[in-house]
Design a protein around this motif. Sequence first.
Motif, short mmCIF file in Angstrom:
data_model
loop_
_atom_site.label_atom_id
_atom_site.label_comp_id
_atom_site.label_asym_id
_atom_site.label_seq_id
_atom_site.Cartn_x
_atom_site.Cartn_y
_atom_site.Cartn_z
N SER A 533 49.83 66.99 -10.01
CA SER A 533 49.57 65.93 -10.93
C SER A 533 48.22 64.96 -10.62
CB SER A 533 50.74 64.65 -10.88
OG SER A 533 50.14 63.66 -11.84
N GLY A 534 47.53 64.88 -11.66
CA GLY A 534 46.18 64.07 -11.44
C GLY A 534 45.00 64.75 -12.38
N GLY A 535 44.27 63.51 -12.58
CA GLY A 535 42.96 63.80 -13.55
C GLY A 535 43.26 63.91 -14.76
N SER A 536 44.50 63.71 -15.23
CA SER A 536 44.87 63.69 -17.04
C SER A 536 44.91 65.29 -17.09
CB SER A 536 43.78 62.95 -17.73
OG SER A 536 43.92 61.53 -17.39
N SER A 537 45.43 66.02 -16.33
CA SER A 537 45.35 67.61 -16.59
C SER A 537 46.59 68.19 -17.05
CB SER A 537 44.87 68.13 -15.21
OG SER A 537 46.02 68.01 -14.51
N GLY A 538 47.90 67.24 -17.19
CA GLY A 538 49.13 67.82 -17.24
C GLY A 538 49.25 68.58 -18.78
N LEU A 539 48.75 68.19 -19.74
CA LEU A 539 48.88 68.77 -21.02
C LEU A 539 47.78 69.86 -21.10
CD1 LEU A 539 50.89 69.13 -23.34
CD2 LEU A 539 49.62 67.52 -24.62
N GLY A 540 46.26 69.42 -21.10
CA GLY A 540 45.13 69.98 -21.44
C GLY A 540 45.20 71.35 -20.35
N VAL A 541 45.73 71.27 -19.26
CA VAL A 541 45.42 72.38 -18.08
C VAL A 541 46.76 73.11 -18.15
CG1 VAL A 541 44.75 73.15 -16.00
CG2 VAL A 541 43.33 71.27 -17.19
N SER A 542 47.61 72.24 -17.40
CA SER A 542 48.99 72.85 -17.15
C SER A 542 49.84 73.37 -18.52
CB SER A 542 49.90 71.93 -16.45
OG SER A 542 49.19 71.28 -15.27
N GLY A 543 49.78 72.23 -19.66
CA GLY A 543 50.24 72.89 -20.89
C GLY A 543 49.56 73.95 -21.38
N SER A 544 48.38 74.11 -21.20
CA SER A 544 47.71 75.39 -21.74
C SER A 544 48.21 76.61 -21.09
CB SER A 544 46.34 75.17 -21.77
OG SER A 544 45.71 74.33 -22.44
N ALA A 545 48.65 76.60 -19.59
CA ALA A 545 49.02 77.67 -18.96
C ALA A 545 50.52 78.09 -19.55
CB ALA A 545 49.01 77.34 -17.62
N VAL A 546 51.19 76.90 -19.59
CA VAL A 546 52.46 77.10 -20.19
C VAL A 546 52.34 77.73 -21.76
CG1 VAL A 546 54.67 76.10 -21.20
CG2 VAL A 546 53.57 75.26 -19.12
N ALA A 547 51.50 77.26 -22.70
CA ALA A 547 51.32 77.81 -23.87
C ALA A 547 51.08 79.40 -23.87
CB ALA A 547 50.38 77.04 -24.82
N LEU A 548 50.08 79.71 -22.84
CA LEU A 548 49.69 80.98 -22.65
C LEU A 548 50.67 82.01 -22.13
CD1 LEU A 548 45.99 80.69 -21.13
CD2 LEU A 548 46.90 81.21 -23.55
N SER A 549 51.61 81.34 -21.45
CA SER A 549 52.85 82.23 -21.07
C SER A 549 53.81 82.38 -22.18
CB SER A 549 53.33 81.54 -19.62
OG SER A 549 53.93 80.23 -19.85
N VAL A 550 53.85 81.34 -22.79
CA VAL A 550 54.94 81.47 -24.29
C VAL A 550 54.39 82.78 -25.02
CG1 VAL A 550 55.58 80.38 -26.25
CG2 VAL A 550 55.90 79.01 -24.05
N GLU A 551 53.25 82.73 -25.29
CA GLU A 551 52.51 83.79 -26.29
C GLU A 551 52.59 85.25 -25.44
OE1 GLU A 551 51.86 83.07 -29.34
OE2 GLU A 551 52.43 80.92 -28.72
N LYS A 552 52.37 85.31 -24.32
CA LYS A 552 52.80 86.39 -23.64
C LYS A 552 54.35 86.78 -23.42
CE LYS A 552 50.74 87.63 -19.74
NZ LYS A 552 50.37 87.62 -18.45
N ALA A 553 55.38 85.86 -23.50
CA ALA A 553 56.87 86.14 -23.68
C ALA A 553 56.87 86.77 -25.19
CB ALA A 553 57.37 84.80 -23.38
N ILE A 554 56.33 85.96 -25.98
CA ILE A 554 56.53 86.77 -27.47
C ILE A 554 56.23 88.15 -27.44
CG2 ILE A 554 55.92 86.33 -29.74
CD1 ILE A 554 55.95 83.26 -29.29
N GLU A 555 54.91 88.31 -27.08
CA GLU A 555 54.14 89.53 -27.20
C GLU A 555 55.08 90.45 -26.53
OE1 GLU A 555 51.98 90.72 -29.45
OE2 GLU A 555 52.36 88.72 -29.82
N ALA A 556 55.52 90.24 -25.21
CA ALA A 556 56.53 91.10 -24.53
C ALA A 556 57.63 91.30 -25.37
CB ALA A 556 56.66 90.51 -22.96
N GLY A 557 58.19 90.16 -25.98
CA GLY A 557 59.55 90.44 -26.67
C GLY A 557 59.19 91.35 -27.73
N ARG A 558 58.21 91.29 -28.31
CA ARG A 558 58.04 92.19 -29.71
C ARG A 558 57.79 93.60 -29.01
NH1 ARG A 558 55.46 90.11 -33.92
NH2 ARG A 558 54.56 88.25 -32.67
N ALA A 559 57.14 93.90 -27.92
CA ALA A 559 57.03 95.28 -27.47
C ALA A 559 58.63 95.70 -27.12
CB ALA A 559 56.24 95.20 -26.28
N LEU A 560 59.25 94.99 -26.72
CA LEU A 560 60.80 95.35 -26.15
C LEU A 560 61.41 95.41 -27.45
CD1 LEU A 560 61.35 93.17 -23.17
CD2 LEU A 560 61.50 95.77 -23.02
#
Length: 773
Positions: A533-560
């Motif tokens: 936690s620090g530098g007001s990074s929670g959503l812009g940086v860490s949240g973006s990493a979560v968002a990218l992983s969610v999209e990767k999960a959807i693409e992995a699910g689509r392939a399966l």
Amino acid sequence: MSSEPSQTPTFRLEDRRLLTGNGAYTADLAPEGLCHAVFLRSPHAHARAGAIDAAAARQSPGVLAVFTAADVAAAGVVPLSTPPNLKRPDGRKAADTPRPLIAGALVRHVGEPVAMIVAATRAQALDAAELVAVDYDPLPAVTDCRAALAPGAPVLWPDAPDNIAFHWRGGDHDAVARAIAGARHVARLDYGVSRVAACPLEPRVTLAVPAEGGGVTVHSSTQAPYQLRSLLARLFGLGNDKVRVVAGDVGGGFGMKAGMFREDALVVLAARRLGRPVRWLSDRSEAFLADDQARDVGFRAALALDGDGQFLALELRYDMNVGAYASGRSAGAITNIGGVAGVYRTPLIAAEAYGVLTNTIPVAPYRGAGRPDATFVIERIIDVAAAELGIDAFELRRRNLIPAAAMPYKTGFLFTYDCGDFAANMALAAARADLAGLKARKAEAARRGRLRGAGICNPIEVAGGPYGNVQPDQARIAVDGEGAVHVYTGAMSVGQGLETAFTRFVAARLGVPLAKVHYHQGDTAGLPEGRGSGGSSGLGVSGSAVALSVEKAIEAGRALAAEHLEAAAVDIDFADGRFTVAGTDRSVAWGELAERAEARAGAGERGLVVAARFQPPDVTFPNGCHVCEVEVDPDTGTVEVVAYTVVEDIGRVLAPMLAHGQIHGGVAQGMGQALCERVVYEPGSGQLLTGSFMDYAMPRAADIPAVNVAMREVPTRVNPLGSKGVGEAGTVGSLAATINAICDALAPLGVRHVDMPATPERVWAAIRSARAR
């Protein structure tokens, strides 16, 4: 504009757990064989420490060990030395001021540990600590910058005979000097921000548990577990795989709880030496002596203007009281000094900063970490210039704003803003605060014998950085055979509500019930690295990493799903948690796909697992406009904040309730510093005079009015969510807005400036002095 809080969810997922006493804090842990560490601390701010007699303490009932500086040295553990990457005025590297885990021959501030006692119970350790005898030879102490820089001042370090740890210089000083010399008007002010304590709801606590193979598991109230892991591993010569840090629920951090403290390292040393779990638990009184403090910067500023009130140049000097030890954590005010440009078109800016060593507790980042300081510099000097020129302070700001059409805009000093509409912020804030009716409200207050004033501040801050060295974050999504989704983030929620924000986002995007999403943070075994936690990074940086992983999960699910349903991936639609062959009723859910992924992966992997890393290309710039209104009782100096309006552009607002809450809290912290909070040392002895809440004033609920918040969304393109950050926005604006309001109320009496904190005594003295003149 985003929806108002009443139109959003009115609870956080973590609230029920925390409000019903079911939070999992480090202090709640009691592993078998737990023993307790306490510290004997120096009562002197500057002294030679002679013989230390710990024989009686070692024989005291229940005592397992007593550690002194000699014991730490014998264990081969070196002092903490992380000087900032800056130079001294003579061109040499920043002064090396190694911070010993336990002070040896010299103590440099009140509260330095001189011994650690470990016993079977905390009471036994406290009793034994009273038996340790230390022979002190007190030395002269110095506690403020001006005294430390004066000829003949006590010297803390041979490497800094002038008490200057480091120096920084930026901008074209010659051009600024010429502009000031030729300006129609120059406003000058000598002012500063006071020293404060972070005072998180939960004091610091560290528990170290020895692990097999020479490793250790550290449970901590840290806000940066991955950073703590790396620093401990380096200090003890271990690989990162040998140090596991686990942070459970953490009751506030505010920047102070980042990094590694001496107590963290010493508890690890004791646990490894004794082969037993060892815990140190700070109480509130000890926190005032052991926690890093913050702010404490003196400014000298000069703002040059032409005959039309256009800004021509800004010149300033920072004198930063860094305390007895300088480190990278001491230089936050320099890292974020670019904020002195504000939202204005000032073409020339030059600044220099001095890090000054004193016999006080070292400073470290605290909510805003130099951003409130920079904003206070420009926003306060603008009000002074407006008063001297007879121009309305709101109008003077408006004349000098950077227009939205100029974005991206390279300021006259360091930063390049990517987007923002500052004029629209001001217009909306003026309307919501009813500045048009201020004159009538001042007249009405005068009839009641009160002085009313309004203060304006246009804060802008750098977020998601550090600037020039932007750090990434990671996230992992794991779906199991039951269709449950596990979210692992490198972020660290210490009160911001990230558990709610990330869980709701993942549930909505993956189409699964909220109850099936499980949030994981704070365990370095969960991910290779993390920002914390620090530098007001929670959503812009860490949240973006979560968002990218969610999209990767959807693409992995689509392939399966394509494989399972015997269709092409392009023909697979995803909605409401199911993958469906387009135009048919053939579909498959997350749980079935996770089972299929697990069967394919075999041993070592469970379910459908994806990970993502987000590296921001640049920082973001949250910005806004704050309007504070106060009434002052001229007979007592009491200040009442009667109204507070905030308009913030934090980019795209994904969780309005949480964003509003962050702003409310930030405003309260800034207002507390402006009105009452101040760490005070006795000048001669260096004794801490504000060592408890009996002496260190914290704002109460009754001191803070309802905060009127509105959002203006100007999304950034720096991250996929369009979020700019919100954690520090309230504090960055409220310091200047509150002091400006007080000075506006007192202006009819001839008061030009009041330093923070604007306590009743200080305000009353200013009124009395003005009336005498």
